[in-house]
Design an enzyme around this catalytic site. Structure first.
Site, PDB file in Angstrom:
ATOM      1  N   LYS A 249      83.632  -6.827   3.719  1.00 22.47           N
ATOM      2  CA  LYS A 249      83.140  -6.781   2.334  1.00 22.47           C
ATOM      3  C   LYS A 249      81.666  -6.401   2.261  1.00 22.47           C
ATOM      4  O   LYS A 249      81.254  -5.629   1.392  1.00 22.47           O
ATOM      5  CB  LYS A 249      83.395  -8.112   1.632  1.00 22.47           C
ATOM      6  CG  LYS A 249      84.881  -8.403   1.444  1.00 22.47           C
ATOM      7  CD  LYS A 249      85.125  -9.652   0.650  1.00 22.47           C
ATOM      8  CE  LYS A 249      86.562 -10.119   0.788  1.00 22.47           C
ATOM      9  NZ  LYS A 249      87.552  -9.136   0.371  1.00 22.47           N
ATOM     10  N   GLY A 250      80.861  -6.958   3.159  1.00 20.31           N
ATOM     11  CA  GLY A 250      79.431  -6.655   3.121  1.00 20.31           C
ATOM     12  C   GLY A 250      79.159  -5.183   3.399  1.00 20.31           C
ATOM     13  O   GLY A 250      78.449  -4.507   2.639  1.00 20.31           O
TER      14      GLY A 250
ATOM     15  N   ASP B   9      88.885  -2.847  10.244  1.00 20.42           N
ATOM     16  CA  ASP B   9      90.115  -3.036   9.465  1.00 20.42           C
ATOM     17  C   ASP B   9      91.277  -2.370  10.202  1.00 20.42           C
ATOM     18  O   ASP B   9      91.231  -1.166  10.501  1.00 20.42           O
ATOM     19  CB  ASP B   9      89.978  -2.400   8.069  1.00 20.42           C
ATOM     20  CG  ASP B   9      89.105  -3.221   7.134  1.00 20.42           C
ATOM     21  OD1 ASP B   9      88.602  -4.293   7.559  1.00 20.42           O
ATOM     22  OD2 ASP B   9      88.926  -2.783   5.980  1.00 20.42           O
TER      23      ASP B   9
ATOM     24  N   GLY C   6      92.490   2.983   2.959  1.00 21.43           N
ATOM     25  CA  GLY C   6      91.268   2.535   3.619  1.00 21.43           C
ATOM     26  C   GLY C   6      90.262   2.106   2.579  1.00 21.43           C
ATOM     27  O   GLY C   6      90.211   2.660   1.474  1.00 21.43           O
TER      28      GLY C   6
ATOM     29  N   ASN D  40      86.829 -11.866  -8.866  1.00 21.29           N
ATOM     30  CA  ASN D  40      88.062 -11.366  -9.478  1.00 21.29           C
ATOM     31  C   ASN D  40      88.812 -12.562 -10.082  1.00 21.29           C
ATOM     32  O   ASN D  40      88.349 -13.705 -10.054  1.00 21.29           O
ATOM     33  CB  ASN D  40      88.900 -10.568  -8.471  1.00 21.29           C
ATOM     34  CG  ASN D  40      89.431 -11.418  -7.324  1.00 21.29           C
ATOM     35  OD1 ASN D  40      89.494 -12.649  -7.416  1.00 21.29           O
ATOM     36  ND2 ASN D  40      89.812 -10.782  -6.235  1.00 21.29           N
TER      37      ASN D  40
ATOM     38  N   ASP E  63      84.926  -4.227  -3.716  1.00 20.18           N
ATOM     39  CA  ASP E  63      83.650  -4.001  -3.025  1.00 20.18           C
ATOM     40  C   ASP E  63      82.917  -2.803  -3.617  1.00 20.18           C
ATOM     41  O   ASP E  63      81.691  -2.812  -3.737  1.00 20.18           O
ATOM     42  CB  ASP E  63      83.888  -3.769  -1.527  1.00 20.18           C
ATOM     43  CG  ASP E  63      84.492  -4.978  -0.855  1.00 20.18           C
ATOM     44  OD1 ASP E  63      84.249  -6.109  -1.328  1.00 20.18           O
ATOM     45  OD2 ASP E  63      85.225  -4.798   0.138  1.00 20.18           O
TER      46      ASP E  63
ATOM     47  N   LEU F 284      88.931  -7.182 -13.190  1.00 29.26           N
ATOM     48  CA  LEU F 284      90.325  -7.371 -13.598  1.00 29.26           C
ATOM     49  C   LEU F 284      91.229  -6.234 -13.119  1.00 29.26           C
ATOM     50  O   LEU F 284      92.247  -5.935 -13.742  1.00 29.26           O
ATOM     51  CB  LEU F 284      90.392  -7.485 -15.130  1.00 29.26           C
ATOM     52  CG  LEU F 284      89.554  -8.622 -15.737  1.00 29.26           C
ATOM     53  CD1 LEU F 284      89.358  -8.413 -17.234  1.00 29.26           C
ATOM     54  CD2 LEU F 284      90.211  -9.973 -15.466  1.00 29.26           C
TER      55      LEU F 284
ATOM     56  N   ASN G  73      81.243  -2.673   3.294  1.00 30.79           N
ATOM     57  CA  ASN G  73      81.831  -1.816   2.250  1.00 30.79           C
ATOM     58  C   ASN G  73      80.888  -1.723   1.052  1.00 30.79           C
ATOM     59  O   ASN G  73      80.674  -0.636   0.492  1.00 30.79           O
ATOM     60  CB  ASN G  73      83.174  -2.383   1.765  1.00 30.79           C
ATOM     61  CG  ASN G  73      84.263  -2.348   2.820  1.00 30.79           C
ATOM     62  OD1 ASN G  73      84.132  -1.667   3.836  1.00 30.79           O
ATOM     63  ND2 ASN G  73      85.343  -3.085   2.585  1.00 30.79           N
TER      64      ASN G  73
HETATM   65  O1  RIB Z   1      87.489  -6.219   0.468  1.00 29.76           O
HETATM   66  C1  RIB Z   1      88.144  -5.513   1.506  1.00 29.76           C
HETATM   67  C2  RIB Z   1      87.660  -5.991   2.833  1.00 29.76           C
HETATM   68  O2  RIB Z   1      88.013  -7.348   2.988  1.00 29.76           O
HETATM   69  C3  RIB Z   1      88.264  -5.269   3.998  1.00 29.76           C
HETATM   70  O3  RIB Z   1      87.514  -4.139   4.383  1.00 29.76           O
HETATM   71  C4  RIB Z   1      88.355  -6.357   5.056  1.00 29.76           C
HETATM   72  O4  RIB Z   1      87.545  -6.121   6.163  1.00 29.76           O
HETATM   73  C5  RIB Z   1      87.997  -7.658   4.359  1.00 29.76           C
HETATM   74  O5  RIB Z   1      86.708  -8.031   4.631  1.00 29.76           O
END
Ligand code: RIB
Length: 307
Positions: free
Chosen positions: A38-39, A11, A280, A180, A245, A214, A41
């Site tokens: 996302k994965g 990111d 972050g 969402n 996430d 939400l 995280n």
């Molecule tokens: O949901 C946030 C994420 O979406 C970020 O970390 C970015 O890498 C995107 O995948």
């Protein structure tokens, strides 16, 4: 065991006074790098909440890759399913965050798009497994992973983010759908009037336990036995990146650990709120102890009958 089949991204975070409009250039002084995707995280959020987590995905060959892997391992995630695709960059996201903590995100999939459903070891999928997916890999591979997991008796949880239309036959492989507001609108084909009605429509149309997140208004969960309204924890929002996430990862962790649905929802809501309190995606993901300490502040979550 929780298996996450998903994306892992570098990111690049740009703090901006306002998010850019079409054709606008917005200046900022510097960007910073944070591990994301996302994965990954969701895997980190689940591990911090106490689940045994294994991650399956792909890194590229670039200067970000080593730190992306290190950040997963440091959180206690098993990286045995995280491969490397030669000659490709790792997934990379440009994240603009404005003064209110709202964001806009662009994702270049890179090596994520080389991840394959067969990369998940056969013995990682079974009745004692929860498979958690998102929607940043090649869609057909995510669909195949859900089908493989279901065929092996695993529970499947899908955060359809970002949302896109899904072939009808995929839904029978999905136990829990988490989206969402915007993603629900894509699936339902129009603006949402009422959150409970929207979650119920997702539940009825796709035959899943539907959870609609939400943001500052909490979440709604609708399943065959009724529905829950989940309040939000009041916090000072700094950056909402990765909050969804945290919710999804901690909810899946709760299910995998055998928590009652009300407790899994409450823990997810606490994690989602805390995630917004630092810059972050993962900087403020809570531990199980922090979640437990804040649980009384959320109040009771009660099942409401359907109808
Ligand atoms: O949901 C946030 C994420 O979406 C970020 O970390 C970015 O890498 C995107 O995948």
């Amino acid at each position: 065991m929780l298996v996450v089949f998903g994306s892992i991204n570098a990111d690049l975070i740009f703090p901006v006074p306002t998010l850019p409009q079409v054709g606008e250039t917005v200046l900022t002084s510097a960007y910073r790098f944070e591990p994301g995707g996302k994965g990954a995280n969701q895997a980190v959020a689940a591990a911090r909440a106490g689940a045994e987590v294994r991650f399956v995905g792909r890194l590229g060959e670039d200067p970000f890759a080593a730190e992306l892997r290190r950040s997963l391992v440091a959180a206690g995630v098993d990286d045995g399913g995280l491969g490397v695709t030669p000659g490709m960059p790792s997934g990379t996201a440009v994240v603009a965050v404005d003064a209110r903590g709202d964001n806009q995100i662009l994702v270049a999939g890179g090596a994520n798009l080389a991840a394959r459903a067969e990369d998940i070891p056969e013995d990682w999928l079974g009745p004692a497994t929860t498979l958690l997916c998102q929607n940043e890999l090649t869609p057909a591979e995510t669909h195949a992973a859900l089908a493989r997991a279901k065929a092996r008796g695993a529970r499947t949880v899908w955060n359809l983010a970002p949302a896109m239309p899904v072939p009808a036959e995929v839904w029978r492989h999905v136990d829990v759908l988490m989206v969402n507001r915007r993603e629900a609108e894509v699936l339902l084909g129009g603006p949402l009037a009422d959150a409970v009605a929207a979650a119920r429509a997702l539940h009825e149309r796709f035959g899943v336990h539907a959870i609609l997140t939400l943001g500052g208004e909490g979440a709604v969960s609708v399943h065959a036995g009724g529905h829950h309204r989940v309040p939000a924890l009041a916090v000072e929002v700094v950056d909402s990146t990765g909050a969804g996430d945290a919710f999804c990862g901690v909810f899946a962790a709760g299910l995998d650990l055998g928590l009652a649905l009300e407790d899994a929802l409450a823990e997810a809501a606490i994690a989602g709120a805390l995630a917004t309190t630092a810059v972050g995606a993962r900087s403020a993901y809570p531990t199980a102890a922090t979640i437990a300490a804040l649980r009384p502040r959320l109040g009771p979550i009660r099942r409401q009958p359907t109808g």
